[in-house]
Design a protein around this motif. Structure first.
Motif, PDB file in Angstrom:
ATOM      1  N   ASP A 211       6.311  28.327 -10.111  1.00 24.06           N
ATOM      2  CA  ASP A 211       7.530  29.130 -10.160  1.00 24.06           C
ATOM      3  C   ASP A 211       7.169  30.610 -10.088  1.00 24.06           C
ATOM      4  O   ASP A 211       6.026  31.002 -10.329  1.00 24.06           O
ATOM      5  CB  ASP A 211       8.300  28.862 -11.465  1.00 24.06           C
ATOM      6  N   HIS A 212       8.146  31.399  -9.731  1.00 24.73           N
ATOM      7  CA  HIS A 212       8.063  32.853  -9.835  1.00 24.73           C
ATOM      8  C   HIS A 212       9.324  33.266 -10.588  1.00 24.73           C
ATOM      9  O   HIS A 212      10.441  33.046 -10.120  1.00 24.73           O
ATOM     10  CB  HIS A 212       8.004  33.495  -8.449  1.00 24.73           C
ATOM     11  N   ILE A 213       9.139  33.840 -11.765  1.00 21.71           N
ATOM     12  CA  ILE A 213      10.260  34.174 -12.648  1.00 21.71           C
ATOM     13  C   ILE A 213      10.428  35.685 -12.711  1.00 21.71           C
ATOM     14  O   ILE A 213       9.461  36.421 -12.911  1.00 21.71           O
ATOM     15  CB  ILE A 213      10.022  33.610 -14.064  1.00 21.71           C
ATOM     16  N   VAL A 214      11.657  36.130 -12.509  1.00 21.58           N
ATOM     17  CA  VAL A 214      11.967  37.559 -12.619  1.00 21.58           C
ATOM     18  C   VAL A 214      12.661  37.791 -13.960  1.00 21.58           C
ATOM     19  O   VAL A 214      13.672  37.149 -14.269  1.00 21.58           O
ATOM     20  CB  VAL A 214      12.873  38.035 -11.469  1.00 21.58           C
ATOM     21  N   ILE A 215      12.094  38.697 -14.752  1.00 22.97           N
ATOM     22  CA  ILE A 215      12.594  38.982 -16.092  1.00 22.97           C
ATOM     23  C   ILE A 215      13.493  40.213 -16.081  1.00 22.97           C
ATOM     24  O   ILE A 215      13.113  41.275 -15.585  1.00 22.97           O
ATOM     25  CB  ILE A 215      11.424  39.218 -17.067  1.00 22.97           C
ATOM     26  N   GLY A 216      14.690  40.066 -16.638  1.00 22.09           N
ATOM     27  CA  GLY A 216      15.584  41.199 -16.861  1.00 22.09           C
ATOM     28  C   GLY A 216      15.701  41.460 -18.352  1.00 22.09           C
ATOM     29  O   GLY A 216      14.802  41.139 -19.122  1.00 22.09           O
ATOM     30  N   ASP A 217      16.808  42.037 -18.768  1.00 24.31           N
ATOM     31  CA  ASP A 217      17.024  42.287 -20.194  1.00 24.31           C
ATOM     32  C   ASP A 217      17.708  41.077 -20.802  1.00 24.31           C
ATOM     33  O   ASP A 217      18.904  40.905 -20.704  1.00 24.31           O
ATOM     34  CB  ASP A 217      17.879  43.537 -20.397  1.00 24.31           C
ATOM     35  N   ARG A 218      16.889  40.218 -21.415  1.00 20.30           N
ATOM     36  CA  ARG A 218      17.336  38.947 -22.017  1.00 20.30           C
ATOM     37  C   ARG A 218      17.948  38.006 -20.975  1.00 20.30           C
ATOM     38  O   ARG A 218      18.708  37.100 -21.315  1.00 20.30           O
ATOM     39  CB  ARG A 218      18.327  39.198 -23.164  1.00 20.30           C
ATOM     40  N   LYS A 219      17.630  38.230 -19.714  1.00 17.69           N
ATOM     41  CA  LYS A 219      18.076  37.362 -18.625  1.00 17.69           C
ATOM     42  C   LYS A 219      16.892  37.121 -17.698  1.00 17.69           C
ATOM     43  O   LYS A 219      15.965  37.924 -17.652  1.00 17.69           O
ATOM     44  CB  LYS A 219      19.214  38.015 -17.837  1.00 17.69           C
ATOM     45  N   PHE A 220      16.925  36.052 -16.967  1.00 26.52           N
ATOM     46  CA  PHE A 220      15.848  35.798 -16.008  1.00 26.52           C
ATOM     47  C   PHE A 220      16.397  35.009 -14.822  1.00 26.52           C
ATOM     48  O   PHE A 220      17.474  34.397 -14.903  1.00 26.52           O
ATOM     49  CB  PHE A 220      14.700  35.029 -16.673  1.00 26.52           C
ATOM     50  N   VAL A 221      15.644  35.039 -13.734  1.00 25.06           N
ATOM     51  CA  VAL A 221      15.957  34.229 -12.565  1.00 25.06           C
ATOM     52  C   VAL A 221      14.702  33.491 -12.142  1.00 25.06           C
ATOM     53  O   VAL A 221      13.616  34.095 -12.051  1.00 25.06           O
ATOM     54  CB  VAL A 221      16.473  35.089 -11.386  1.00 25.06           C
ATOM     55  N   SER A 222      14.828  32.201 -11.932  1.00 22.07           N
ATOM     56  CA  SER A 222      13.727  31.372 -11.419  1.00 22.07           C
ATOM     57  C   SER A 222      13.890  31.237  -9.915  1.00 22.07           C
ATOM     58  O   SER A 222      14.917  30.733  -9.435  1.00 22.07           O
ATOM     59  CB  SER A 222      13.766  29.986 -12.082  1.00 22.07           C
ATOM     60  N   LEU A 223      12.882  31.688  -9.159  1.00 21.64           N
ATOM     61  CA  LEU A 223      12.968  31.569  -7.714  1.00 21.64           C
ATOM     62  C   LEU A 223      12.837  30.117  -7.264  1.00 21.64           C
ATOM     63  O   LEU A 223      13.314  29.757  -6.189  1.00 21.64           O
ATOM     64  CB  LEU A 223      11.918  32.454  -7.029  1.00 21.64           C
ATOM     65  N   LYS A 224      12.232  29.288  -8.093  1.00 26.25           N
ATOM     66  CA  LYS A 224      12.186  27.859  -7.777  1.00 26.25           C
ATOM     67  C   LYS A 224      13.595  27.266  -7.860  1.00 26.25           C
ATOM     68  O   LYS A 224      14.019  26.510  -6.977  1.00 26.25           O
ATOM     69  CB  LYS A 224      11.253  27.115  -8.732  1.00 26.25           C
ATOM     70  N   GLU A 225      14.323  27.607  -8.940  1.00 22.29           N
ATOM     71  CA  GLU A 225      15.685  27.108  -9.079  1.00 22.29           C
ATOM     72  C   GLU A 225      16.588  27.622  -7.966  1.00 22.29           C
ATOM     73  O   GLU A 225      17.574  26.961  -7.596  1.00 22.29           O
ATOM     74  CB  GLU A 225      16.248  27.518 -10.436  1.00 22.29           C
ATOM     75  N   LYS A 226      16.255  28.800  -7.425  1.00 21.99           N
ATOM     76  CA  LYS A 226      17.051  29.369  -6.342  1.00 21.99           C
ATOM     77  C   LYS A 226      16.700  28.766  -4.987  1.00 21.99           C
ATOM     78  O   LYS A 226      17.310  29.104  -3.966  1.00 21.99           O
ATOM     79  CB  LYS A 226      16.857  30.896  -6.294  1.00 21.99           C
ATOM     80  N   GLY A 227      15.667  27.913  -4.968  1.00 14.99           N
ATOM     81  CA  GLY A 227      15.318  27.212  -3.720  1.00 14.99           C
ATOM     82  C   GLY A 227      14.305  27.927  -2.850  1.00 14.99           C
ATOM     83  O   GLY A 227      14.120  27.567  -1.682  1.00 14.99           O
TER      84      GLY A 227
END
Length: 229
Positions: A211-227
């Protein structure tokens, strides 16, 4: 003409910050009350509560206070080296408690696990940090390393640096993580490009990019989950 500051000794005992903390616990105290306990005393012209409030107003609350320097603190009237050092020590201790992880190896089973592992530390960084988590066959973190600090760019975050360390650590797989200081974890086009490049390189050397995870302020996005993986 401003009203004279009320000294803490004139405040009813049950309303004093120290006594309130003992009786009710720290969660019942305001930020200014907690800071007043650290300061210990005010000045001859100002109560400790008034001084604490003024310090918080100077930093516009605790969010900016957490990055205060001794020079910034001692520039405030009523804060000398002794009080400034106590505040900095408390801030550092709080950061270390937040970042503490037990000795047993951390297992990552989901994007949430990966984000939780780094969230408290990385969401507060003022620059982008590109971090790699190296995992064994049981998805336990065996090592973590900051590969790069600065704006993410495919020409700078080179797969060679990432997978050389992975081979050295005998990692079975890796998870890449980086933060967005803006607090918004929405992946950029460059984030997606770097992810695909690392995934392709991982296939060549037999070490999977999970995975590649982008960290925000108490939020994150998983690029794997995004396809994108």
């Amino acid at each position: 003409m401003s009203q004279p500051s009320i000294m803490i000794k004139h405040v009813p005992k049950e309303d004093r910050p120290r006594e309130r903390l003992i009786q009710y616990g720290g969660t019942h105290l305001s930020n200014s009350e907690l800071l007043a306990i650290l300061l210990g005393s005010g000045t001859k012209d100002e109560s400790v509560m008034a001084l604490a409030n003024r310090v918080l107003m100077h930093f516009e609350g605790i969010n900016l206070l957490k990055n205060a320097t001794i020079e910034e603190l001692t520039a405030i009237k009523g804060i000398g080296d002794a009080k400034g050092v106590v505040i900095l020590a408390a801030l550092e201790l709080g950061k270390r408690i937040n970042q503490f992880k037990p000795d047993e190896r951390y297992v990552i089973r989901s994007p949430e696990d990966g984000a939780d592992y780094v969230m408290e530390e990385m969401r507060q960084l003022n620059q982008e940090h590109f971090v790699v988590l190296f995992l064994d066959t049981k998805n336990q973190v065996i090592h973590r390393q900051t590969i790069f600090i600065g704006s993410l760019n495919a020409s700078i975050v080179h797969p060679r640096e990432v997978f050389r360390e992975a081979v050295k650590r005998s990692a079975a797989s890796i998870i890449c993580v980086h933060n967005h200081p803006s607090g918004d974890p929405t992946p950029s086009r460059e984030d997606i490009h770097v992810t695909k490049r690392l995934a392709e390189s991982g296939k060549l050397v037999g070490i999977e990019l999970l995975d590649h995870i982008v960290i925000g302020d108490r939020k994150f996005v998983s690029l794997k989950e995004k396809g994108y993986l």
